[in-house]
Write a protein that holds these residues in place. Structure first.
Motif: not given
Length: 258
Positions: A118-123, A131-144
């Motif tokens: 999934g990907a969402i941009i706060d414009v 990111g996703g369940p098998d990849y991790g979630i990120f804010r730009n390049k920072e892991k959440v």
């Protein structure tokens, strides 16, 4: 189907980065505004042009994919087999038109019915949550990291205003048990708040494209996504959805059933 997750994630980020830059400029321009289901269900020329561009880029890259999109430039999606993209070109069109703030663009990807990326941009912030369940979630390049599993009295809630005004599903009782009500008018912005623990609940009637990306991000971080009657989420239809921490969703499901 074998898919390179990293490559697809980078593709989604690249797409939304381009969209975000364009919409930031477009938000200040005059718009051609129409209505769909009601006077508060708006669509603009930028919703249509953005979706058309996104669908074209996705089809070019993933030729076998099907696309479920808000403004009709995608496919007629009858089942969730294979690779399915959900596209919401401007989430929070009313905000885009009236406030020029608090709106997003979203892409959710499902593989054989399961949340994949999934990907969402706060414009306005020009921040992409992806990111996703098998990849991790990120804010730009920072892991959440996963938000704290707070209870209802500990946190703020976001519930659609028509639901609260009409007290559907005992929503006013839910608000009274919480730390307070916030209403933003954009699912994408609210999903952003949820994954960082700024709010503990989102309850609203959502179309598939409203939910798809946020569901991937939230579930990947341990948040729960449920229908109002706790039945399985059907990604091919609009429905009332509860999203929040495990503690909150459990408590809210008991409240709405009373």
């Amino acid at each position: 189907m074998k898919i390179n997750i990293k490559e697809m994630d980078e593709f989604l980020v690249e797409l939304l980065s381009e969209v975000g830059k364009s919409l930031l400029v477009d938000s200040k321009k005059d718009k051609s505004v129409g209505t769909k289901s009601s006077r508060i269900d708006l669509v603009t020329n930028f919703d249509k042009s953005t979706e058309k561009w996104l669908v074209g880029k996705i089809k070019e890259k993933y030729t076998d994919a099907t696309i479920f999109s808000e403004e009709g430039y995608g496919d007629v999606v009858k089942d969730m087999s294979g690779l399915v993209f959900f596209v919401d070109p401007i989430d929070g069109t009313m905000n885009f038109v009236k406030r020029r703030d608090d709106f997003a663009s979203m892409i959710g990807v499902y593989l054989d019915g399961k949340p994949f990326l999934g990907a969402i941009i706060d414009v306005i912030k020009q921040e992409i949550y992806h990111g996703g369940p098998d990849y991790g979630i990120f804010r730009n390049k920072e892991k959440v990291i996963s938000p704290k599993n707070q209870s209802l009295p500990e946190g703020l809630v976001d519930i659609s205003w028509p639901m609260v005004v009409a007290d559907r599903f005992n929503s006013q009782a839910v608000v009274q048990k919480s730390s307070g009500l916030r209403i933003y008018g954009s699912a994408g912005i609210i999903f952003e708040h949820l994954i960082f623990g700024r709010e503990v609940l989102y309850m609203s009637y959502l179309a598939p494209w409203d939910l798809a990306a946020g569901r991937v991000l939230c579930e990947s971080l341990g948040l729960k996504v449920s229908t109002i009657d706790d039945s399985p989420v059907n990604m091919l239809k609009s429905q009332v959805v509860i999203v929040g921490t495990e503690k909150v969703v459990s408590e809210v499901l008991k409240t709405v059933k009373k």
